[in-house]
Each structure stands twice: as C-alpha cells, then as structure tokens.
Design a protein around this motif. Structure first.
Motif, PDB file in Angstrom:
ATOM      1  N   VAL A   1     -53.741   4.971   8.322  1.00  0.00           N
ATOM      2  CA  VAL A   1     -52.850   5.269   7.198  1.00  0.00           C
ATOM      3  C   VAL A   1     -53.581   6.096   6.131  1.00  0.00           C
ATOM      4  O   VAL A   1     -53.039   7.076   5.605  1.00  0.00           O
ATOM      5  N   ALA A   2     -54.828   5.727   5.829  1.00  0.00           N
ATOM      6  CA  ALA A   2     -55.599   6.473   4.826  1.00  0.00           C
ATOM      7  C   ALA A   2     -55.821   7.918   5.271  1.00  0.00           C
ATOM      8  O   ALA A   2     -55.769   8.843   4.455  1.00  0.00           O
ATOM      9  N   THR A   3     -56.057   8.112   6.562  1.00  0.00           N
ATOM     10  CA  THR A   3     -56.272   9.467   7.085  1.00  0.00           C
ATOM     11  C   THR A   3     -55.031  10.323   6.896  1.00  0.00           C
ATOM     12  O   THR A   3     -55.109  11.472   6.441  1.00  0.00           O
ATOM     13  N   PHE A   4     -53.850   9.761   7.229  1.00  0.00           N
ATOM     14  CA  PHE A   4     -52.615  10.530   7.046  1.00  0.00           C
ATOM     15  C   PHE A   4     -52.314  10.770   5.565  1.00  0.00           C
ATOM     16  O   PHE A   4     -51.755  11.801   5.194  1.00  0.00           O
ATOM     17  N   GLN A   5     -52.679   9.820   4.704  1.00  0.00           N
ATOM     18  CA  GLN A   5     -52.423   9.989   3.267  1.00  0.00           C
ATOM     19  C   GLN A   5     -53.483  10.854   2.577  1.00  0.00           C
ATOM     20  O   GLN A   5     -53.284  11.279   1.433  1.00  0.00           O
ATOM     21  N   SER A   6     -54.573  11.152   3.260  1.00  0.00           N
ATOM     22  CA  SER A   6     -55.662  11.902   2.630  1.00  0.00           C
ATOM     23  C   SER A   6     -55.256  13.321   2.247  1.00  0.00           C
ATOM     24  O   SER A   6     -55.945  13.979   1.470  1.00  0.00           O
ATOM     25  N   ILE A   7     -54.121  13.777   2.762  1.00  0.00           N
ATOM     26  CA  ILE A   7     -53.594  15.087   2.380  1.00  0.00           C
ATOM     27  C   ILE A   7     -53.399  15.168   0.865  1.00  0.00           C
ATOM     28  O   ILE A   7     -53.497  16.241   0.265  1.00  0.00           O
ATOM     29  N   ILE A   8     -53.155  14.014   0.215  1.00  0.00           N
ATOM     30  CA  ILE A   8     -52.916  13.982  -1.237  1.00  0.00           C
ATOM     31  C   ILE A   8     -54.144  14.499  -1.985  1.00  0.00           C
ATOM     32  O   ILE A   8     -54.056  15.405  -2.819  1.00  0.00           O
ATOM     33  N   SER A   9     -55.317  13.924  -1.690  1.00  0.00           N
ATOM     34  CA  SER A   9     -56.532  14.339  -2.402  1.00  0.00           C
ATOM     35  C   SER A   9     -57.058  15.674  -1.892  1.00  0.00           C
ATOM     36  O   SER A   9     -57.688  16.426  -2.636  1.00  0.00           O
ATOM     37  N   GLU A  10     -56.795  15.981  -0.627  1.00  0.00           N
ATOM     38  CA  GLU A  10     -57.198  17.288  -0.088  1.00  0.00           C
ATOM     39  C   GLU A  10     -56.532  18.413  -0.882  1.00  0.00           C
ATOM     40  O   GLU A  10     -57.187  19.378  -1.308  1.00  0.00           O
ATOM     41  N   GLU A  11     -55.225  18.274  -1.080  1.00  0.00           N
ATOM     42  CA  GLU A  11     -54.495  19.267  -1.871  1.00  0.00           C
ATOM     43  C   GLU A  11     -54.937  19.253  -3.330  1.00  0.00           C
ATOM     44  O   GLU A  11     -55.084  20.315  -3.958  1.00  0.00           O
ATOM     45  N   THR A  12     -55.138  18.063  -3.880  1.00  0.00           N
ATOM     46  CA  THR A  12     -55.480  17.927  -5.299  1.00  0.00           C
ATOM     47  C   THR A  12     -56.746  18.691  -5.646  1.00  0.00           C
ATOM     48  O   THR A  12     -56.816  19.378  -6.676  1.00  0.00           O
TER      49      THR A  12
ATOM     50  N   GLU B   1     -48.351  20.249  14.891  1.00  0.00           N
ATOM     51  CA  GLU B   1     -47.029  19.681  14.630  1.00  0.00           C
ATOM     52  C   GLU B   1     -47.024  18.892  13.323  1.00  0.00           C
ATOM     53  O   GLU B   1     -46.071  18.981  12.527  1.00  0.00           O
ATOM     54  N   PHE B   2     -48.075  18.130  13.078  1.00  0.00           N
ATOM     55  CA  PHE B   2     -48.190  17.327  11.855  1.00  0.00           C
ATOM     56  C   PHE B   2     -48.138  18.234  10.620  1.00  0.00           C
ATOM     57  O   PHE B   2     -47.353  18.009   9.687  1.00  0.00           O
ATOM     58  N   ASN B   3     -48.941  19.273  10.619  1.00  0.00           N
ATOM     59  CA  ASN B   3     -49.007  20.157   9.449  1.00  0.00           C
ATOM     60  C   ASN B   3     -47.723  20.966   9.260  1.00  0.00           C
ATOM     61  O   ASN B   3     -47.311  21.219   8.128  1.00  0.00           O
ATOM     62  N   GLU B   4     -47.089  21.352  10.373  1.00  0.00           N
ATOM     63  CA  GLU B   4     -45.816  22.070  10.260  1.00  0.00           C
ATOM     64  C   GLU B   4     -44.734  21.181   9.649  1.00  0.00           C
ATOM     65  O   GLU B   4     -43.960  21.624   8.797  1.00  0.00           O
ATOM     66  N   LEU B   5     -44.694  19.917  10.076  1.00  0.00           N
ATOM     67  CA  LEU B   5     -43.695  19.000   9.523  1.00  0.00           C
ATOM     68  C   LEU B   5     -43.977  18.690   8.049  1.00  0.00           C
ATOM     69  O   LEU B   5     -43.055  18.604   7.232  1.00  0.00           O
ATOM     70  N   LEU B   6     -45.245  18.531   7.710  1.00  0.00           N
ATOM     71  CA  LEU B   6     -45.583  18.304   6.300  1.00  0.00           C
ATOM     72  C   LEU B   6     -45.123  19.481   5.444  1.00  0.00           C
ATOM     73  O   LEU B   6     -44.601  19.294   4.339  1.00  0.00           O
ATOM     74  N   ARG B   7     -45.285  20.683   5.959  1.00  0.00           N
ATOM     75  CA  ARG B   7     -44.908  21.872   5.195  1.00  0.00           C
ATOM     76  C   ARG B   7     -43.393  22.075   5.161  1.00  0.00           C
ATOM     77  O   ARG B   7     -42.796  22.215   4.085  1.00  0.00           O
ATOM     78  N   ASP B   8     -42.760  22.082   6.328  1.00  0.00           N
ATOM     79  CA  ASP B   8     -41.359  22.522   6.429  1.00  0.00           C
ATOM     80  C   ASP B   8     -40.347  21.387   6.266  1.00  0.00           C
ATOM     81  O   ASP B   8     -39.190  21.641   5.940  1.00  0.00           O
ATOM     82  N   TYR B   9     -40.772  20.149   6.512  1.00  0.00           N
ATOM     83  CA  TYR B   9     -39.841  19.014   6.458  1.00  0.00           C
ATOM     84  C   TYR B   9     -40.083  18.177   5.201  1.00  0.00           C
ATOM     85  O   TYR B   9     -39.145  17.814   4.492  1.00  0.00           O
ATOM     86  N   VAL B  10     -41.357  17.878   4.935  1.00  0.00           N
ATOM     87  CA  VAL B  10     -41.701  17.043   3.774  1.00  0.00           C
ATOM     88  C   VAL B  10     -41.695  17.879   2.491  1.00  0.00           C
ATOM     89  O   VAL B  10     -41.324  17.398   1.424  1.00  0.00           O
ATOM     90  N   GLY B  11     -42.098  19.155   2.614  1.00  0.00           N
ATOM     91  CA  GLY B  11     -42.137  20.025   1.438  1.00  0.00           C
ATOM     92  C   GLY B  11     -43.502  20.130   0.794  1.00  0.00           C
ATOM     93  O   GLY B  11     -43.614  20.402  -0.403  1.00  0.00           O
TER      94      GLY B  11
END
Length: 394
Positions: free
Chosen positions: A204-215, A47-57
């Motif tokens: 909070v850092a875990t949820f924000q870690s998507i930034i560096s994961e993608e980078t 659910e987290f990854n689907e929302l990040l993709r389809d809702y957050v962009g």
C-alpha cells in the motif's frame, strides 16, 4: 535500502510480520512471493501510470494556500489528493491492487472501509475491471457516510454491515478477514491502509508513494528546493501519511508530523491517539502499536472522523514513532472541525474531516515566513457535509 523501509522478513524494526491463521497462509505467501516481481514489470508500470494519469487525474496539484499561509505566517502548500477521481488518495492504492489481483487470476474482490472512501475507490476499480466486489463497513459508519454507501452500490458493489464490537473500521476489517479465510482461492483482499500482514503495509505504501514523488518535483518547481521544512498528514491506519512521507524518509532535515485523532481528548476514554495510548501487540495480522487493555483486549477507538477511529497504526508508523524519525501528535474533534471550517472559509476548499486533523496542527507549530510546510489534503469534504452541518448548526 532505507532503514525506515520494510526488510526482507517483512519487518520495520520490531514491527510488522505476518501473524495469520493457517488458512490464510497460501494467500499471503502467494502475495509475498509475487508482489514485487509483478509490480516491477514494465507492462504493469505502464498500465498503472496510464490509469493514474488518464483515469485518476494525476499528478494532483501542489497548491500554495495564500490566505492560510498569511494566517500562520508560513508558506503552506496543500497536496491536493482531494482532487483525485473518487475524492481521496485511496484510488492510488486500489488501482495498483486491482492490477495485481488481475495478474494473480483473482475474480472476486473484498475490502473494508471506515469513511467509505476506500470502499468507493475499490468499487470503482472493480467496475472498471468487471470484477465482483464486496465491501465490509461498520454499521455506524454506514449511517454516517451514507453518500459513499450510495456510490458503492451504484458501482455494483455489495455493502455488508459489520455489526459486532464498535461497529466501525476495526470490525469491518475483522469481517473482511473472515471472508478471505472462507474464500481463499478466487478472492483478493484489497486492504485500504498500511496495516495487515506483510506484504500489505509495504504494498500500500508503495502505491501511495506517488504522493511524495510528485510533491518533491512540484515543490522544486515552486521554490527551487524539493525539501520542505515540515510534512504533515493525518494518521488512522496511515496510508496517506505513508505515501506523503515515503520519498522524504531519508531526508532527515525534513520533519515528518503525523496527526492522530484525540477525539474528546487523549485521556477522555474516547480517543484514537494510538501512539499516546497504545502498546506493542498484534492486530489484523501484524505487530504494531495498538490501544489495548492490560490483558490484551482491543480498546474501542473513537473519533468524529470515520477514517481515523482505528485502534492501531500501521507497523511502519509504529517504527517511525519509536525510532524518533516521525513526530506523532493528536488533535481533538473540536480542533479538527474548526480547522476544516477555517480552510473552507479562507481558501474555498472543504476538506475531509480526516484531513482537517492535519490542518489543525498548524495552530500549534512554531514557524516563520521562511518555513515551507506541505500538508497532505487526503480527501474532500463532500462525504462529511452532514457532520459539518450538524456540528456548526448550518
């Protein structure tokens, strides 16, 4: 386990922990015991990854800033968190925490906000999930971030003014903690930065870690190397920087640079440069570095940026600073405002004033045309147009 990540007791080196009043122990203990198992569940991740993709962009683009790169004779990449739904990185964390709150059976959400971006992101996910939302915001910040206040109210959130102290982020956090103490059973506190009692900094850092994961993946696609020479991010409490640094922490060849707000000058008496001015102490439930008097009273911070005028930094940042893994620097209001205008006129991107602090440090770096630099563009400047207009006389 990385030596820069939280240990089982909730500490980063000597920093962190949970220093909380007795009435908050049930809430915090519940989070400590359950957060890891909940966020690692397959259905949570799905659910987290689907929302990040389809809702957050997401994924947010990694943009090679051609004209900015030419200006500084380096390869400058902007991680475009400003293009997320709601206009900043804050939504990554609120999506994660609202899913956690649901699974904990909470019906009411509270939050604190400075620049208003975390308040907007919290109000957004509460509207998405149909949960009651109360956002605490300093009276001064309410005035200087009026568009974000309007957004929160449109989403159905109640915005409560903090009228004590400096009437900014620190005071909004105090009010939110009081609310949580008074409503311990049905309420979840979505903290917006890597501050507060354990497990919040790690959560909070875990949820924000998507930034560096993608980078890492995006930089490899563009350059053939997933590791830049430098990673830059602004730091108040420090959530965008924590996410931007997360997957580079053990890559010691990558230099991590966190840029704090020097306000009118580090030693001007109107500053928020915590690592330059702070000492070890307890603030908002954790041991970290904070600006305080000799008898332990918190010194009021100042920054032209509503998101950076916090008198401390998250405990992980305190540890990265003390251990030498991260370099913590500061830039003034004037330097940040000029950097924000420069990006706008070179690349057609208006950055949040918070992000402009990170951009301002480029002026001070010794680089060459082979240097790869990633800057976290943590938010867009729509909310700051009034400040930009007043400052430059537009």
């Amino acid at each position: 386990m990385s030596k820069y990540q939280v240990n089982q007791k909730g500490y980063y080196g000597p920093f962190g922990g949970a220093y909380i009043p007795e009435m908050l122990y049930p809430n915090v203990e519940e989070l400590q015991k359950k957060y890891l198992s909940i966020i690692q569940e397959d259905n949570f991740q799905k659910e987290f990854n689907e929302l990040l993709r389809d809702y957050v962009g997401r994924p947010s683009p990694l943009y090679y800033a051609k004209r900015l790169s030419k200006k500084y004779n380096a390869n400058i990449f902007l991680k475009r968190e400003d293009l997320n739904h709601t206009g900043a990185h804050k939504i990554n964390n609120t999506i994660g925490q609202i899913l956690l709150a649901e699974r904990l059976g909470k019906k009411r959400i509270i939050a604190e906000t400075g620049a208003g971006q975390h308040g907007v992101a919290t109000a957004t996910v509460c509207a998405l999930k149909g949960l009651e939302c109360v956002v605490y915001m300093g009276e001064i910040d309410i005035r200087r971030q009026a568009p974000n206040v309007a957004r929160m109210k449109m989403m159905g959130a109640k915005v409560v003014a903090a009228q004590s102290g400096s009437k900014t982020l620190k005071d909004a956090t105090n009010e939110a903690l009081r609310d949580w103490i008074n409503n311990p059973v049905d309420t979840h506190y979505i903290i917006g930065s890597v501050v507060g009692p354990h497990p919040y900094p790690d959560l909070v850092a875990t949820f924000q870690s998507i930034i560096s994961e993608e980078t890492k993946k995006q930089l490899f696609e563009k350059t053939g190397n997933s590791l830049p020479d430098y990673v830059l991010a602004c730091v108040g409490g420090g959530s965008n920087a924590a996410g931007m640094f997360y997957h580079f922490l053990d890559d010691e060849e990558v230099q991590l640079i966190a840029v704090e707000a020097a306000g009118h000058g580090v030693n001007s008496g109107e500053s928020a440069a915590t690592t330059a001015l702070g000492n070890e102490g307890i603030l908002h439930g954790s041991r970290s570095l904070l600006m305080q008097t000799k008898d332990g009273q918190v010194i009021e911070p100042y920054s032209i940026s509503a998101g950076l005028d916090y008198p401390g930094i998250g405990p992980q940042h305190a540890w990265l600073f003390k251990s030498g893994r991260g370099k913590y620097v500061s830039v003034t209001d004037d330097e940040a405002m000029r950097a924000g205008l420069q990006l706008t006129q070179l690349e057609g991107i208006i950055p949040a004033i918070e992000s402009s602090h990170a951009l301002a440090h480029l002026e001070k770096m010794q680089v060459d045309k082979n240097t790869n630099i990633v800057v976290c563009l943590s938010g867009r400047g729509d909310k700051d147009l009034d400040n930009y207009m007043k400052y430059f006389g537009f």
